[in-house]
Design a protein around this motif. Structure first.
Motif, PDB file in Angstrom:
ATOM      1  N   ILE A 301     -89.549 -43.951  63.480  1.00  0.00           N
ATOM      2  CA  ILE A 301     -89.097 -44.344  61.891  1.00  0.00           C
ATOM      3  C   ILE A 301     -90.275 -44.826  61.481  1.00  0.00           C
ATOM      4  O   ILE A 301     -91.138 -45.775  61.652  1.00  0.00           O
ATOM      5  N   LEU A 302     -90.797 -43.973  60.296  1.00  0.00           N
ATOM      6  CA  LEU A 302     -92.112 -44.227  59.720  1.00  0.00           C
ATOM      7  C   LEU A 302     -91.627 -44.547  58.082  1.00  0.00           C
ATOM      8  O   LEU A 302     -90.824 -44.091  57.322  1.00  0.00           O
ATOM      9  N   ASN A 303     -91.907 -45.853  57.684  1.00  0.00           N
ATOM     10  CA  ASN A 303     -91.757 -46.543  56.321  1.00  0.00           C
ATOM     11  C   ASN A 303     -90.235 -46.308  56.045  1.00  0.00           C
ATOM     12  O   ASN A 303     -89.853 -46.218  55.013  1.00  0.00           O
ATOM     13  N   GLY A 304     -89.660 -46.739  57.267  1.00  0.00           N
ATOM     14  CA  GLY A 304     -88.259 -46.970  56.913  1.00  0.00           C
ATOM     15  C   GLY A 304     -87.333 -45.618  57.044  1.00  0.00           C
ATOM     16  O   GLY A 304     -85.992 -45.359  57.168  1.00  0.00           O
ATOM     17  N   GLN A 305     -88.077 -44.513  57.247  1.00  0.00           N
ATOM     18  CA  GLN A 305     -87.511 -42.860  57.171  1.00  0.00           C
ATOM     19  C   GLN A 305     -87.498 -42.381  58.661  1.00  0.00           C
ATOM     20  O   GLN A 305     -88.708 -42.345  59.108  1.00  0.00           O
ATOM     21  N   PRO A 306     -86.636 -41.538  59.213  1.00  0.00           N
ATOM     22  CA  PRO A 306     -86.949 -41.017  60.433  1.00  0.00           C
ATOM     23  C   PRO A 306     -87.820 -39.870  60.318  1.00  0.00           C
ATOM     24  O   PRO A 306     -87.929 -39.308  59.137  1.00  0.00           O
ATOM     25  N   ILE A 307     -88.609 -39.707  61.181  1.00  0.00           N
ATOM     26  CA  ILE A 307     -89.698 -38.786  60.986  1.00  0.00           C
ATOM     27  C   ILE A 307     -89.751 -37.966  62.461  1.00  0.00           C
ATOM     28  O   ILE A 307     -89.622 -38.530  63.551  1.00  0.00           O
ATOM     29  N   PHE A 308     -90.019 -36.435  62.103  1.00  0.00           N
ATOM     30  CA  PHE A 308     -90.059 -35.752  63.376  1.00  0.00           C
ATOM     31  C   PHE A 308     -91.624 -35.386  63.485  1.00  0.00           C
ATOM     32  O   PHE A 308     -92.416 -34.963  62.504  1.00  0.00           O
ATOM     33  N   LEU A 309     -92.139 -35.659  64.719  1.00  0.00           N
ATOM     34  CA  LEU A 309     -93.588 -35.274  64.790  1.00  0.00           C
ATOM     35  C   LEU A 309     -94.129 -33.936  65.143  1.00  0.00           C
ATOM     36  O   LEU A 309     -93.782 -33.549  66.395  1.00  0.00           O
ATOM     37  N   MET A 337    -107.597 -26.773  61.200  1.00  0.00           N
ATOM     38  CA  MET A 337    -106.676 -25.925  62.017  1.00  0.00           C
ATOM     39  C   MET A 337    -105.278 -26.628  62.364  1.00  0.00           C
ATOM     40  O   MET A 337    -104.149 -25.880  62.261  1.00  0.00           O
ATOM     41  N   ALA A 338    -105.348 -27.689  62.608  1.00  0.00           N
ATOM     42  CA  ALA A 338    -104.016 -28.345  62.829  1.00  0.00           C
ATOM     43  C   ALA A 338    -103.251 -28.236  61.644  1.00  0.00           C
ATOM     44  O   ALA A 338    -101.930 -28.340  61.793  1.00  0.00           O
ATOM     45  N   GLN A 339    -103.825 -28.690  60.406  1.00  0.00           N
ATOM     46  CA  GLN A 339    -103.100 -28.656  59.331  1.00  0.00           C
ATOM     47  C   GLN A 339    -102.477 -27.395  58.731  1.00  0.00           C
ATOM     48  O   GLN A 339    -101.472 -27.275  58.485  1.00  0.00           O
ATOM     49  N   GLU A 340    -103.303 -26.202  59.271  1.00  0.00           N
ATOM     50  CA  GLU A 340    -102.805 -24.789  58.855  1.00  0.00           C
ATOM     51  C   GLU A 340    -101.638 -24.386  59.654  1.00  0.00           C
ATOM     52  O   GLU A 340    -100.664 -23.834  59.452  1.00  0.00           O
ATOM     53  N   LEU A 341    -101.625 -25.208  60.851  1.00  0.00           N
ATOM     54  CA  LEU A 341    -100.276 -24.917  61.798  1.00  0.00           C
ATOM     55  C   LEU A 341     -99.023 -25.513  61.224  1.00  0.00           C
ATOM     56  O   LEU A 341     -98.128 -25.429  61.848  1.00  0.00           O
ATOM     57  N   GLY A 342     -99.514 -26.590  60.449  1.00  0.00           N
ATOM     58  CA  GLY A 342     -98.322 -27.385  59.667  1.00  0.00           C
ATOM     59  C   GLY A 342     -97.905 -28.531  60.412  1.00  0.00           C
ATOM     60  O   GLY A 342     -96.997 -29.307  60.480  1.00  0.00           O
ATOM     61  N   CYS A 343     -98.906 -29.108  61.141  1.00  0.00           N
ATOM     62  CA  CYS A 343     -98.906 -30.373  62.036  1.00  0.00           C
ATOM     63  C   CYS A 343     -98.925 -31.574  61.047  1.00  0.00           C
ATOM     64  O   CYS A 343     -99.587 -31.725  60.113  1.00  0.00           O
ATOM     65  N   ASN A 344     -98.212 -32.672  61.555  1.00  0.00           N
ATOM     66  CA  ASN A 344     -98.295 -33.863  60.907  1.00  0.00           C
ATOM     67  C   ASN A 344     -98.785 -34.988  61.969  1.00  0.00           C
ATOM     68  O   ASN A 344     -98.923 -36.316  61.495  1.00  0.00           O
ATOM     69  N   PHE A 345     -99.035 -34.534  63.045  1.00  0.00           N
ATOM     70  CA  PHE A 345     -99.206 -35.517  64.220  1.00  0.00           C
ATOM     71  C   PHE A 345    -100.204 -34.955  65.290  1.00  0.00           C
ATOM     72  O   PHE A 345    -100.128 -33.589  65.474  1.00  0.00           O
ATOM     73  N   ILE A 346    -101.231 -35.702  65.650  1.00  0.00           N
ATOM     74  CA  ILE A 346    -102.027 -35.430  66.642  1.00  0.00           C
ATOM     75  C   ILE A 346    -101.874 -36.188  68.054  1.00  0.00           C
ATOM     76  O   ILE A 346    -102.005 -37.337  67.791  1.00  0.00           O
ATOM     77  N   MET A 364    -106.573 -37.302  55.960  1.00  0.00           N
ATOM     78  CA  MET A 364    -105.822 -36.104  55.966  1.00  0.00           C
ATOM     79  C   MET A 364    -104.445 -36.159  56.058  1.00  0.00           C
ATOM     80  O   MET A 364    -103.633 -35.263  55.850  1.00  0.00           O
ATOM     81  N   GLY A 365    -104.105 -37.434  56.595  1.00  0.00           N
ATOM     82  CA  GLY A 365    -102.606 -37.706  56.436  1.00  0.00           C
ATOM     83  C   GLY A 365    -101.993 -37.223  57.867  1.00  0.00           C
ATOM     84  O   GLY A 365    -100.643 -36.666  58.065  1.00  0.00           O
ATOM     85  N   PHE A 366    -102.689 -37.238  59.193  1.00  0.00           N
ATOM     86  CA  PHE A 366    -102.267 -37.172  60.325  1.00  0.00           C
ATOM     87  C   PHE A 366    -102.027 -38.457  61.070  1.00  0.00           C
ATOM     88  O   PHE A 366    -102.716 -39.250  60.814  1.00  0.00           O
ATOM     89  N   MET A 367    -100.676 -38.439  61.545  1.00  0.00           N
ATOM     90  CA  MET A 367    -100.369 -39.495  62.316  1.00  0.00           C
ATOM     91  C   MET A 367    -100.973 -39.277  63.855  1.00  0.00           C
ATOM     92  O   MET A 367    -101.299 -38.095  64.219  1.00  0.00           O
ATOM     93  N   LEU A 368    -101.226 -40.369  64.725  1.00  0.00           N
ATOM     94  CA  LEU A 368    -102.231 -40.065  65.958  1.00  0.00           C
ATOM     95  C   LEU A 368    -101.605 -40.798  67.135  1.00  0.00           C
ATOM     96  O   LEU A 368    -101.014 -41.935  67.020  1.00  0.00           O
ATOM     97  N   TRP A 369    -101.587 -40.034  68.304  1.00  0.00           N
ATOM     98  CA  TRP A 369    -101.333 -40.696  69.490  1.00  0.00           C
ATOM     99  C   TRP A 369    -102.827 -40.917  70.135  1.00  0.00           C
ATOM    100  O   TRP A 369    -103.464 -39.915  70.281  1.00  0.00           O
ATOM    101  N   GLU A 370    -103.268 -42.003  70.520  1.00  0.00           N
ATOM    102  CA  GLU A 370    -104.485 -42.207  71.300  1.00  0.00           C
ATOM    103  C   GLU A 370    -104.399 -42.604  72.567  1.00  0.00           C
ATOM    104  O   GLU A 370    -103.317 -43.717  72.943  1.00  0.00           O
ATOM    105  N   GLU A 371    -105.001 -42.066  73.593  1.00  0.00           N
ATOM    106  CA  GLU A 371    -104.715 -42.524  74.972  1.00  0.00           C
ATOM    107  C   GLU A 371    -106.041 -42.670  75.682  1.00  0.00           C
ATOM    108  O   GLU A 371    -107.155 -42.350  75.215  1.00  0.00           O
ATOM    109  N   ILE A 372    -106.023 -43.355  76.594  1.00  0.00           N
ATOM    110  CA  ILE A 372    -106.929 -43.660  77.744  1.00  0.00           C
ATOM    111  C   ILE A 372    -106.968 -42.722  78.808  1.00  0.00           C
ATOM    112  O   ILE A 372    -106.056 -42.312  79.070  1.00  0.00           O
TER     113      ILE A 372
END
Ligand code: GCB
Length: 594
Positions: A301-309, A337-346, A364-372
């Motif tokens: 849920i992003l800002n109260g709304q379900p979102i598909f990553l 490149m990710a934007q052209e693919l239609g992504c909202n998440f990286i 640019m408006g991407f949500m991110l997953w950051e990892e160690i």
């Protein structure tokens, strides 16, 4: 002989202890917006494959005369340089897969100023660095993807000062990552280096984000560093008419809590506010976004709304130059490149990437997953390893906790489930939540139970997570043991699932038939993507997916001479950025998800 050998070992160990004893300090946040001089450029270097600089020439770190006839068997000379930032592997053909020591040296000119403090700040050095200033050890840092700093205020002199760094990228069984991983172990001073100037008491750290579960309360803290710790501080967000004041305690810390309805950040509206933080002795600003992130059952849920990553993975590699990526332009290239693919998440695999990536992704408006880089093969039973993993996690959170784009912290990738691993990873999840309880925590798993056509997700670690990440290579490594349309995924947890990796290899320009017989062809990969999408659409608790990977990347594990030649070919794009057929399949799928 034995005695002599023992003595040699002892001396070496003592010396090693002496040069590795000190640790880097906690670094200041928001480095791009600090007063600084860039130390990027050409650094003199000595390639030292067997670490003779430590073992024999115990003075290599000293500022020896720049005279090529001096009888020491080493010298820094101006014609022997490496570019900083930049990995050393890609800068010279003979260093292509080099994994050992390189010594770097740079002379800087300093004019000391009264009331000012100076810091040497490294955005990242892979993997171990021992840093010396004018022959004196400043300290060491281990871990190739997070920043570190040393204060040098009382150590620099007016005029010339020599910085010497021993950088070693040898894999270590007890390192993070450990011995085996599917990317090039690019060594060296891989990110920017800065000489940072601050006031005597400065704003070192702050956390300014929406409180967990709230769409309108900013909560966090401000931390000062210096001798005047009791101060009045303020946070101003002019556009939202916020001018909040507080007073720091005797430790220089002030908690903040501000109620205000704000325009929220989201991929479709990546709104950032100018935020100015002031104390009596310092002021710093940057752009910060506000959003809420949570889960509800199997939904994100992003800002109260379900979102598909609609995600994608990429490494911090400039594939077209076959080197580590380190510039803002490199970041822009990947993100476009990710934007052209239609992504909202990286998913920034498999380690914290440079700040250019994170900050630009946010703009640019991407949500991110950051990892160690807690990647397969970690020595979970080893105390040093666990401390190191925790340290890298802390450093990642410290650097990026004000980036609203980051919605998921990940503590690992593909670890083998057993009691020790699970308890260590749970403790990392706990650490995450102590530092930052506003985000979701996940990990990329790759084990599930198979019974006929039913694949069940089950792992004791999942209890501790908010989101399940699952890497699966059905259709590639072992083929499709069950037809994709018949596969039923089950989960024992009422939590969202992200397919954190799936992919198959294809060499751009290599063609074959549209079936499973012509592996490595674009058509094979294209069909594979269609099948994966068919299977994934049947997973009711799926909340996001991330192809592995956006672009072909180099890897010493990929030995096939015709199709790979040390490249992992699972990219949707070739290393030069040409689109493979599977790209269009994935893009068409993302275009259907609103
Ligand atoms: C994985 C790893 C990733 C590899 C990928 C592959 O599961 O997480 O680092 O590159 O598989 O291509 O096999």
């Amino acid at each position: 002989l034995v005695k002599a050998l023992k003595r040699f070992c002892l001396i070496t160990m003592c010396f090693f202890a002496a040069i590795t004893g000190l640790k880097a300090q906690d670094f200041m946040v928001n480095i791009p917006n600090r007063s600084q001089i860039s130390l990027n450029g050409k650094w003199e270097c000595i390639i030292d494959p067997v670490d003779v600089g430590i073992k024999k020439w115990k003075s290599l770190y000293k500022d020896v005369p720049n005279n090529k006839d001096h009888r020491t068997e080493y010298a820094f000379i101006s014609s022997n340089t490496l570019n900083v930032p930049g990995d050393f592997n890609s800068q010279r053909p003979e260093l292509k897969f080099y994994e050992s020591t390189v010594w770097y040296k740079k002379v800087i000119n300093v004019k000391k100023k009264k009331g000012k403090r100076l810091f040497l700040y490294f955005d990242a050095v892979n993997y171990v660095s021992d840093v010396f200033l004018n022959s004196e050890k400043l300290g060491s840092h281990e871990g190739g993807f997070t920043p570190f700093q040393f204060e040098i205020t009382n150590k620099v002199k007016d005029g010339e000062n020599a910085i010497i760094i021993r950088v070693n990228n040898r894999r270590q069984k007890e390192g993070v990552p450990a011995l085996g991983y599917d990317w090039v172990n690019y060594g060296g001073i891989t990110r920017d280096v800065r000489l940072v100037e601050t006031n005597e008491t400065f704003i070192e750290d702050y956390f300014v984000q929406l409180k967990k579960g709230s769409g309108k309360r900013i909560e966090g803290y401000i931390q000062l560093n210096g001798s005047k710790l009791l101060q009045k501080i303020s946070i101003k967000i002019p556009e939202a008419k916020i001018n909040h004041t507080a007073t720091t305690d005797h430790k220089g810390n002030a908690k903040i809590s501000i109620d205000k309805k704000l325009e929220l950040w989201s991929p479709s509206n990546p709104k950032l506010y100018r935020v100015i933080i002031q104390s009596e002795t310092d002021s710093i600003e940057e752009h910060i976004g506000f959003r809420s992130i949570s889960t509800n059952g199997t939904e994100i849920i992003l800002n109260g709304q379900p979102i598909f990553l609609k995600g994608v993975n990429f490494h911090e590699e400039a594939s077209e130059r076959a080197s580590r990526a380190y510039t803002k332009e490199d970041a822009k290239k990947h993100l476009n490149m990710a934007q052209e693919l239609g992504c909202n998440f990286i998913r920034t695999a498999h380690y914290p990437q440079n700040e250019y990536v994170v900050r630009l992704a946010e703009e640019m408006g991407f949500m991110l997953w950051e990892e160690i880089p807690v990647f397969q093969g970690i020595s979970f039973g080893n105390k040093k390893t666990v401390t190191l993993a925790n340290k890298q996690l802390t450093e990642m959170l410290r650097r990026d906790k004000n980036r609203c784009a980051v919605i998921i912290w990940s503590v690992s990738n593909e670890t083998y489930p057993n009691h020790t691993r699970t308890s260590v990873l749970k403790s990392l999840v706990d650490s995450c939540r102590v530092i930052d309880n506003t985000r979701l925590v996940s990990t990329a798993l790759n084990k599930y139970e198979k019974k006929g056509n039913v694949f069940t997700i089950k792992d004791d670690l999942i209890e501790a997570l908010d989101v399940i990440g699952m890497n699966q290579y059905l259709g590639w490594y072992n083929g499709w043991t069950v037809s994709p349309e018949d596969i039923v995924w089950k989960s024992e947890y009422n939590k969202p699932l992200i397919i954190s990796e799936f992919g198959a290899e294809a060499l751009y320009g290599h063609h074959g038939s549209n079936d499973d017989t012509s592996s490595w062809s674009e058509e094979f990969q294209e069909t594979f993507y269609r099948k994966q999408i068919t299977m994934q659409k049947n997973i009711p608790f799926l909340s996001g997916t991330c192809p592995w990977t956006l672009i072909d990347f180099r890897s010493p594990l990929r030995l096939h001479p015709i199709y790979q030649d040390y490249w992992n070919r699972k990219g949707l794009l070739s290393e030069q950025g040409y689109r493979k057929k599977a790209w269009y399949v994935m893009k068409a799928y993302y275009d259907t998800i609103k």
